[in-house]
Motif scaffolding. Sequence first.
Motif, PDB file in Angstrom:
ATOM      1  N   HIS A   1       1.263 -39.706 130.142  1.00  9.43           N
ATOM      2  CA  HIS A   1      -0.195 -39.815 130.222  1.00  9.43           C
ATOM      3  C   HIS A   1      -0.673 -41.230 129.884  1.00  9.43           C
ATOM      4  CE1 HIS A   1      -0.745 -35.456 130.744  1.00  9.43           C
ATOM      5  NE2 HIS A   1       0.308 -35.358 129.967  1.00  9.43           N
TER       6      HIS A   1
ATOM      7  N   ALA B   1      -4.249 -42.302 131.371  1.00 10.93           N
ATOM      8  CA  ALA B   1      -5.395 -41.772 130.633  1.00 10.93           C
ATOM      9  C   ALA B   1      -5.639 -42.575 129.352  1.00 10.93           C
ATOM     10  CB  ALA B   1      -5.165 -40.309 130.300  1.00 10.93           C
ATOM     11  N   GLN B   2      -4.558 -43.005 128.712  1.00  2.11           N
ATOM     12  CA  GLN B   2      -4.695 -43.783 127.486  1.00  2.11           C
ATOM     13  C   GLN B   2      -5.253 -45.171 127.788  1.00  2.11           C
ATOM     14  OE1 GLN B   2      -0.922 -43.312 125.109  1.00  2.11           O
ATOM     15  NE2 GLN B   2      -0.564 -41.683 126.592  1.00  2.11           N
TER      16      GLN B   2
ATOM     17  N   ALA C   1      -6.300 -39.131 123.876  1.00  3.36           N
ATOM     18  CA  ALA C   1      -6.326 -39.067 125.334  1.00  3.36           C
ATOM     19  C   ALA C   1      -5.803 -37.736 125.844  1.00  3.36           C
ATOM     20  CB  ALA C   1      -5.515 -40.222 125.916  1.00  3.36           C
ATOM     21  N   MET C   2      -4.723 -37.230 125.247  1.00  5.25           N
ATOM     22  CA  MET C   2      -4.154 -35.962 125.704  1.00  5.25           C
ATOM     23  C   MET C   2      -5.044 -34.786 125.311  1.00  5.25           C
ATOM     24  SD  MET C   2      -0.004 -36.445 125.410  1.00  5.25           S
ATOM     25  CE  MET C   2       0.043 -36.818 123.661  1.00  5.25           C
TER      26      MET C   2
ATOM     27  N   LEU D   1      -8.331 -34.815 124.963  1.00  5.09           N
ATOM     28  CA  LEU D   1      -9.495 -34.834 125.836  1.00  5.09           C
ATOM     29  C   LEU D   1      -9.137 -34.422 127.259  1.00  5.09           C
ATOM     30  CD1 LEU D   1     -11.087 -38.145 124.521  1.00  5.09           C
ATOM     31  CD2 LEU D   1     -12.054 -35.853 124.295  1.00  5.09           C
ATOM     32  N   HIS D   2      -7.920 -34.734 127.679  1.00  6.23           N
ATOM     33  CA  HIS D   2      -7.479 -34.378 129.032  1.00  6.23           C
ATOM     34  C   HIS D   2      -7.273 -32.874 129.183  1.00  6.23           C
ATOM     35  CE1 HIS D   2      -5.383 -34.536 132.879  1.00  6.23           C
ATOM     36  NE2 HIS D   2      -4.409 -33.823 132.338  1.00  6.23           N
ATOM     37  N   PHE D   3      -6.582 -32.262 128.217  1.00  6.19           N
ATOM     38  CA  PHE D   3      -6.213 -30.857 128.357  1.00  6.19           C
ATOM     39  C   PHE D   3      -7.270 -29.896 127.823  1.00  6.19           C
ATOM     40  CE2 PHE D   3      -1.973 -32.780 128.670  1.00  6.19           C
ATOM     41  CZ  PHE D   3      -1.493 -32.115 129.786  1.00  6.19           C
TER      42      PHE D   3
ATOM     43  N   LYS E   1     -10.705 -30.679 126.958  1.00 12.14           N
ATOM     44  CA  LYS E   1     -12.031 -30.952 127.512  1.00 12.14           C
ATOM     45  C   LYS E   1     -13.142 -30.373 126.625  1.00 12.14           C
ATOM     46  CE  LYS E   1     -10.329 -31.263 132.273  1.00 12.14           C
ATOM     47  NZ  LYS E   1      -8.913 -31.002 131.996  1.00 12.14           N
TER      48      LYS E   1
ATOM     49  N   SER F   1     -12.250 -41.487 119.604  1.00 10.41           N
ATOM     50  CA  SER F   1     -12.664 -40.449 120.549  1.00 10.41           C
ATOM     51  C   SER F   1     -14.177 -40.349 120.636  1.00 10.41           C
ATOM     52  CB  SER F   1     -12.073 -39.091 120.146  1.00 10.41           C
ATOM     53  OG  SER F   1     -10.671 -39.140 120.115  1.00 10.41           O
TER      54      SER F   1
ATOM     55  N   THR G   1     -16.529 -41.194 123.879  1.00  9.06           N
ATOM     56  CA  THR G   1     -17.231 -40.124 124.588  1.00  9.06           C
ATOM     57  C   THR G   1     -18.679 -39.936 124.163  1.00  9.06           C
ATOM     58  OG1 THR G   1     -16.583 -38.396 123.006  1.00  9.06           O
ATOM     59  CG2 THR G   1     -15.051 -38.883 124.808  1.00  9.06           C
TER      60      THR G   1
END
Length: 320
Positions: free
Chosen positions: A53, A56-57, A144-145, A147-149, A151, A175, A179
């Motif tokens: 990932h 994404a990072q 990053a992970m 927020l990706h998985f 949400k 984070s 966001t």
Amino acid sequence: EDKMAKGLRAAGKEFTMENMRELATGFMEQYLDDIKALNVSVEKIIFPRASDHIPAQIAMIETLVEKGYAYETSDGVYFETSRFPRYGVLGGVDLEHQKEGARVAVNSEKRGPADFALWKKNAALGWDSPWGKGFPGWHIECSAMSLHFLKDHLDIHCGGIDHINIHHTNEIAQSEAATGQKFFNYWLHGAFINLDNGDKMSKSSGDFLTLDTITEDEHVEPLAYRYACLLTHYRKPMNYKPEMLKQAASALSNVRRSIESLGSLSGNVDEGYKQEFTEAINDDLNMPQAVAVLQSLIKSDIPSEDKIATITLFDSVLGL
């Protein structure tokens, strides 16, 4: 990076991206074997790898740079903690005090000693990025992970108590800065397992136990260790002694014999005991109290078939 290089040298292998992944895979497979032996259901669990990932990072770091929360130096990209007013709110971190005794090496290019790395430059190994070849920082991987998985389901975040003041504090800062939204609603931190000599288990000291060693040495099944863990609240230190594990194994055996004596017919869940059990686990995962409710149920005078139905419901949580 240094620890990974030492581990590979000890195994007689070169410090390459491929060998790092192979070494990590071995530990990951052992971890999965262990949690399955402990009756942890893995079917609905996602096990992401940070190295899968990287885009994404990088994107998250770019956002932090664009918003003015991060800056570049000759050796990487850093998060500027002074730009985030809520920094340290999780563990009551005193930023001024942290600056006086920052654990990281002195870097004259950092705007503040508490600023932490989002990207570390490395011309020899790593991935290409807008700031040159290198590696993501430890903290940015998790954010990053997540927020990706997850949400919109950023509800509960777990970890050890040693992660409060540094890792989780930095996760929140980067984070929420990226966001503009709250990162997680609840943070559950487990206390350490202490050894018989009073020291906490530590990889760096080499003073630690594995599931295989304790179950083989003490001739007990892995679920005896699970039962022992249930008898100590996760926020309290667990003092491991061989005698403790043997006692847990004996207690678990007694519970099973008591249940087996009830027969095999299943009736109706007892609502009173269900409420007691639910109140225990909803009280900050008070598993010692939940086990006490189970033991009270077994000794009660409600019909055996209703005990079976209620115990079956309890075991969907206890996993014994």
